[in-house]
Design a protein around this motif. Structure first.
Motif, PDB file in Angstrom:
ATOM      1  N   SER A 105       8.835  -5.607 -10.723  1.00  0.00           N
ATOM      2  CA  SER A 105       9.426  -6.843 -11.779  1.00  0.00           C
ATOM      3  C   SER A 105      10.951  -6.325 -12.471  1.00  0.00           C
ATOM      4  N   PHE A 106      10.846  -5.062 -12.723  1.00  0.00           N
ATOM      5  CA  PHE A 106      11.922  -4.721 -13.632  1.00  0.00           C
ATOM      6  C   PHE A 106      13.101  -4.536 -12.594  1.00  0.00           C
ATOM      7  N   TYR A 107      12.921  -4.041 -11.463  1.00  0.00           N
ATOM      8  CA  TYR A 107      13.765  -4.025 -10.318  1.00  0.00           C
ATOM      9  C   TYR A 107      14.467  -5.541  -9.888  1.00  0.00           C
ATOM     10  N   LYS A 108      13.641  -6.480  -9.824  1.00  0.00           N
ATOM     11  CA  LYS A 108      14.215  -7.665  -9.564  1.00  0.00           C
ATOM     12  C   LYS A 108      14.795  -8.538 -10.806  1.00  0.00           C
ATOM     13  N   ARG A 109      14.108  -8.035 -11.923  1.00  0.00           N
ATOM     14  CA  ARG A 109      14.782  -9.002 -13.119  1.00  0.00           C
ATOM     15  C   ARG A 109      15.001  -7.785 -14.300  1.00  0.00           C
ATOM     16  N   ASP A 129       2.049 -12.563  -8.971  1.00  0.00           N
ATOM     17  CA  ASP A 129       3.302 -11.864  -8.933  1.00  0.00           C
ATOM     18  C   ASP A 129       3.248 -10.394  -8.672  1.00  0.00           C
ATOM     19  N   HIS A 130       4.320 -10.008  -8.051  1.00  0.00           N
ATOM     20  CA  HIS A 130       4.576  -8.607  -7.895  1.00  0.00           C
ATOM     21  C   HIS A 130       3.184  -7.746  -7.103  1.00  0.00           C
ATOM     22  N   ASP A 131       3.051  -8.178  -6.192  1.00  0.00           N
ATOM     23  CA  ASP A 131       2.010  -7.499  -5.310  1.00  0.00           C
ATOM     24  C   ASP A 131       2.707  -6.034  -4.893  1.00  0.00           C
ATOM     25  N   GLU A 132       1.855  -5.134  -4.723  1.00  0.00           N
ATOM     26  CA  GLU A 132       2.503  -3.619  -4.349  1.00  0.00           C
ATOM     27  C   GLU A 132       3.092  -3.803  -2.901  1.00  0.00           C
ATOM     28  N   LEU A 133       2.400  -4.510  -2.215  1.00  0.00           N
ATOM     29  CA  LEU A 133       2.816  -4.725  -0.944  1.00  0.00           C
ATOM     30  C   LEU A 133       4.289  -5.390  -0.639  1.00  0.00           C
ATOM     31  N   LYS A 134       4.439  -6.146  -1.668  1.00  0.00           N
ATOM     32  CA  LYS A 134       5.895  -6.804  -1.592  1.00  0.00           C
ATOM     33  C   LYS A 134       7.061  -6.007  -2.404  1.00  0.00           C
ATOM     34  N   ALA A 135       6.778  -4.820  -2.596  1.00  0.00           N
ATOM     35  CA  ALA A 135       7.972  -3.989  -3.295  1.00  0.00           C
ATOM     36  C   ALA A 135       8.910  -3.557  -2.591  1.00  0.00           C
ATOM     37  N   PRO A 136      10.234  -3.347  -2.853  1.00  0.00           N
ATOM     38  CA  PRO A 136      11.278  -3.177  -1.872  1.00  0.00           C
ATOM     39  C   PRO A 136      10.921  -1.567  -1.609  1.00  0.00           C
ATOM     40  N   ALA A 137      11.671  -1.061  -0.450  1.00  0.00           N
ATOM     41  CA  ALA A 137      11.473   0.277   0.028  1.00  0.00           C
ATOM     42  C   ALA A 137      12.336   1.144  -1.208  1.00  0.00           C
ATOM     43  N   ALA A 171      -2.710   5.718   3.642  1.00  0.00           N
ATOM     44  CA  ALA A 171      -2.763   4.395   2.532  1.00  0.00           C
ATOM     45  C   ALA A 171      -1.378   3.685   2.512  1.00  0.00           C
ATOM     46  N   GLU A 172      -1.678   2.230   2.488  1.00  0.00           N
ATOM     47  CA  GLU A 172      -0.392   1.514   2.471  1.00  0.00           C
ATOM     48  C   GLU A 172      -0.166   1.197   1.010  1.00  0.00           C
ATOM     49  N   LYS A 173      -1.193   0.840   0.384  1.00  0.00           N
ATOM     50  CA  LYS A 173      -1.159   0.906  -1.423  1.00  0.00           C
ATOM     51  C   LYS A 173      -1.466   2.160  -1.856  1.00  0.00           C
ATOM     52  N   GLU A 174      -0.781   2.393  -2.911  1.00  0.00           N
ATOM     53  CA  GLU A 174      -0.906   3.649  -3.413  1.00  0.00           C
ATOM     54  C   GLU A 174      -2.481   4.102  -3.689  1.00  0.00           C
ATOM     55  N   ASP A 233       8.186   1.217   4.494  1.00  0.00           N
ATOM     56  CA  ASP A 233       7.732   2.233   3.589  1.00  0.00           C
ATOM     57  C   ASP A 233       7.161   3.651   3.924  1.00  0.00           C
ATOM     58  N   HIS A 234       7.362   3.694   5.173  1.00  0.00           N
ATOM     59  CA  HIS A 234       6.991   4.964   5.856  1.00  0.00           C
ATOM     60  C   HIS A 234       8.022   5.408   6.903  1.00  0.00           C
ATOM     61  N   LYS A 235       8.903   4.991   6.660  1.00  0.00           N
ATOM     62  CA  LYS A 235      10.166   5.416   7.661  1.00  0.00           C
ATOM     63  C   LYS A 235      10.381   7.132   7.573  1.00  0.00           C
ATOM     64  N   HIS A 236      10.029   7.483   6.595  1.00  0.00           N
ATOM     65  CA  HIS A 236      10.172   9.028   6.508  1.00  0.00           C
ATOM     66  C   HIS A 236       8.804   9.765   6.957  1.00  0.00           C
ATOM     67  N   ASP A 237       7.934   8.968   7.793  1.00  0.00           N
ATOM     68  CA  ASP A 237       6.777   9.819   8.157  1.00  0.00           C
ATOM     69  C   ASP A 237       6.787   9.469   9.731  1.00  0.00           C
ATOM     70  N   LYS A 238       7.916   9.670  10.218  1.00  0.00           N
ATOM     71  CA  LYS A 238       7.902   9.409  11.834  1.00  0.00           C
ATOM     72  C   LYS A 238       7.239  10.613  12.534  1.00  0.00           C
ATOM     73  N   GLN A 239       7.039  11.602  12.093  1.00  0.00           N
ATOM     74  CA  GLN A 239       6.441  12.565  12.783  1.00  0.00           C
ATOM     75  C   GLN A 239       4.760  12.246  12.868  1.00  0.00           C
ATOM     76  N   LEU A 240       4.311  11.467  12.138  1.00  0.00           N
ATOM     77  CA  LEU A 240       3.003  11.236  12.408  1.00  0.00           C
ATOM     78  C   LEU A 240       2.629   9.942  13.314  1.00  0.00           C
ATOM     79  N   LYS A 241       1.727  10.393  14.166  1.00  0.00           N
ATOM     80  CA  LYS A 241       1.291   9.174  15.561  1.00  0.00           C
ATOM     81  C   LYS A 241       0.521   8.258  15.022  1.00  0.00           C
ATOM     82  N   VAL A 242       0.594   7.347  15.095  1.00  0.00           N
ATOM     83  CA  VAL A 242      -0.628   6.252  15.078  1.00  0.00           C
ATOM     84  C   VAL A 242      -1.213   6.104  16.352  1.00  0.00           C
TER      85      VAL A 242
END
Length: 653
Positions: free
Chosen positions: A206-210, A301-309, A404-407, A627-636
């Motif tokens: 919320s503070f980031y967007k407004r 408003d402001h679902d965690e999933l929608k927060a910017p990277a 986890a995708e949400k914290e 959100d997980h670009k830095h986790d590329k060493q992990l394999k799904v």
């Protein structure tokens, strides 16, 4: 007071014409006084830039106080103001609430709810309190005493504007300095004080967007500096322990589900809130809190999933250790008052323990103290973790993680059965133990490697051998960081969990309550998970869910917890790193009343859902999340050596 201070500080005050019966003009924000006619209450230091005028407004439902920047006023010396306030008597003969907050946390919505009750005088964000310390600096006992007198006099002045039907004063406060909050609470020890909190990344979104003007000024419009300024604001809000001040803690969801307005009514009037009045208050949810516009359908408003990277760099706002620890201490539910389960001690109560594991008491859960003693680990704190860590770091094979995708929300699911367009808020990945140590989004869910924990396998006198004498599988292994939550679900087998390091809190619901948890049906991918969540009570959609029906268990090092099949459980790591090992046995039937597909669809559209069906126009890939670009060493991929009859995640490639 020294004369030098007297010359530097005065109080500006005017009589509230609109509250005396003058005509009030209509405005977009409601029936309010015309700005030019509005009275003022102002602490003014002679130093430029430190004054803050306050406008007192009135509407059909009572008085409110808001900020205004330009108006006429007259001056009253501070000592005269204090003497006048204290001459009226300093005792409070009415309930008063000091509502502190983190910001963007539902306080405006709560104010709108309270306005439906004419018994409240609601005072919105009187920022004059933030300027008391600026105008009256100093750290001596006399300085602090003077500020406390000013705080109390200001509150009494605000309270003097109550109408005859207004019995409660509610101060919605946004105070920037923790020391100001401390002194205000100390100035009004008879007041009810609480802190309103929200999931940090939702606040940050919320503070980031407004952003506020203060945040813009601090960040100079730079994105990275803005995130750090938001982080600093969140950390400063909880820099002083609320419990030390006798403050209660409430969360944003307690505003949404009405728990907070009910608590306020009980504290103010000593009885439950009238149902009809509560229903009128909850109508405020149909409108945007900052306007009169109807709220559109869908998640709030402001679902965690929608927060910017930009907000999901671990350690700043997302997975910030200070903020995670705060939630660990003050979760969105109050469970310590719930009943526990029977406690026994190993090996003193061995005969009674056997009755629970395989005898006539198998349907009753039990907490076994000193159970790790059966592995020879009871008197060696830290040794299990150190030996395990060394073994896992040397392990050449990969480990299975749930990410986890949400914290800190870990949702178990049988990934090999996942429908193509179903999105669950955790995913199975593989990697090495070093990946886990540096990444709190991961939880180790695997089997104990051979020799990794001395004495835990092949020990004929261990608690596992007593619980599952015929089992030849290695115990399951769970390693998690502080704050990790295993979402509410139930299993079809009797279960045992032994805590070796760290600590967990477990909420257990008896099998008879499973239907009231609104479980997913067997035909659904999320079978054995539940729609209900103790962190997000939803009396509208899930009215039968009862937190009070649960048992609360603290699982410390050396403890073992046994519970029968069908008992739903919600587990939170409260001290990490947490290492626990487990076993299951005796598959049993559990046939509760399942949630309907209509209800599932309705709940899965809300912000507390654990999964949902993706829209046709959503072409996002679960495995390529920004959100997980830095986790590329992990394999799904699919785990190779992890096996569980009731849960089959994907195998390793």
């Amino acid at each position: 007071m020294p004369s030098t201070v007297m010359k530097a500080l005065c109080l500006l005050l005017a009589v509230p014409n609109c509250l005396a019966g003058q005509h009030c003009n209509e405005s977009l924000s409601g029936n309010t006084c015309n700005v030019d006619e509005a009275p003022l209450l102002q602490l003014k230091a002679r130093t430029p830039g430190t004054s803050l005028p306050i406008r007192i407004e009135s509407n059909r439902n009572g008085g409110t106080i808001v900020v205004v920047r330009h108006a006429q006023n007259r001056e009253i010396p501070l000592d005269v103001f204090l003497a006048d306030a204290e001459a009226q008597g300093t005792a409070l003969d009415f309930p008063i609430f000091l509502a502190f907050k983190v910001g963007r946390c539902g306080s405006t919505l709560l104010d709108k709810m309270l306005r439906h009750d004419p018994r409240y005088l609601t005072i919105m964000e009187p920022l004059v309190f933030n300027f008391v310390t600026t105008a009256l600096p100093g750290s001596t006992s006399e300085d602090r005493g003077l500020r406390r007198r000013v705080f109390r006099a200001l509150v009494l002045r605000f309270a003097s504007m109550r109408k005859h039907e207004q019995h409660v004063v509610f101060l919605d406060l946004w105070m920037h300095r923790s020391q100001d909050r401390v002194e205000l609470v100390e100035a009004l020890p008879e007041a009810q004080s609480y802190l309103l909190w929200r999931t940090p990344i939702e606040v940050a979104d919320s503070f980031y967007k407004r952003p506020t003007k203060t945040l813009l000024w601090k960040s100079h419009g730079h994105s990275g500096l803005l995130v750090r300024s938001i982080q600093d604001q969140l950390e400063r809000t909880i820099s002083r322990d609320p419990q030390e001040l006798g403050m209660s803690i409430f969360w944003y969801q307690h505003v949404l589900n009405g728990q907070l307005v009910k608590w306020i009514a009980r504290q103010a009037f000593g009885r439950p809130l009238d149902n009809q009045l509560f229903h009128r208050m909850m109508q405020a949810l149909k409108y945007y809190s900052k306007s009169r516009w109807h709220r559109l359908a869908g998640p709030l408003d402001h679902d965690e999933l929608k927060a910017p990277a930009a907000l999901k760099h671990r350690g700043q706002v997302w997975y910030n250790p200070i903020l995670v620890h705060f939630k660990t201490r003050f979760p969105p539910y109050h469970a310590q008052s719930l009943p526990g389960v029977k406690e026994l001690s190993w090996p003193v109560d061995l005969a009674e323990i056997k009755r629970h594991f395989s005898g006539d008491l198998w349907q009753k859960p039990v907490l076994v103290k000193n159970a790790a003693q059966s592995f020879g680990l009871a008197d060696k704190p830290g040794e299990a973790l150190e030996h395990l860590r060394h073994s896992l770091l040397e392990l050449k094979d990969t480990l299975n993680f749930l990410q986890a995708e949400k914290e800190n929300l870990f949702v178990w699911h049988p990934d090999d059965k996942r429908p193509p367009r179903y999105h669950v808020l955790s995913k199975w990945v593989t990697g090495f133990y070093a990946d886990f140590e540096s990444n709190p989004t991961l939880q180790v869910i695997d089997r104990v490697p051979d020799g990794a924990i001395p004495g835990i396998q092949g020990n004929s006198s261990s608690v596992f051998k007593l619980f599952a004498p015929d089992s030849r599988e290695a115990p399951s292994l769970r390693i998690s960081h502080e704050g990790a939550v295993t979402a509410l679900h139930y299993d079809m087998e009797d279960s045992m969990l032994v805590q070796l390091e760290g600590a967990k809190e477990v909420l257990l619901w008896p099998k008879s309550e499973t239907s009231n948890l609104y479980p997913y049906p067997p035909t659904h991918f999320m079978f054995r998970r539940t729609l209900a969540d103790p962190e997000f009570l939803d009396p509208v959609n899930l009215p039968n869910f009862d937190l009070e029906a649960a048992n609360f268990i603290f699982l410390g090092p050396g403890d073992a917890l046994y519970w029968p099949a069908g008992w739903a459980h919600h587990i939170r790591t409260v001290k990490g790193l947490s290492v626990s090992v487990g076993k299951r046995q005796h598959h049993r039937r559990c046939e509760p009343v399942f949630a309907s597909h209509k209800l599932i669809k309705q709940v899965e559209s809300l912000r507390y859902a654990k999964g949902f069906v993706k829209r046709e126009d959503d072409d996002g890939d679960d495995d390529n999340d920004d959100d997980h670009k830095h986790d590329k060493q992990l394999k799904v991929s699919r785990p190779r050596h992890y096996h569980d009859d009731s849960h089959r995640p994907r195998k390793l490639e």
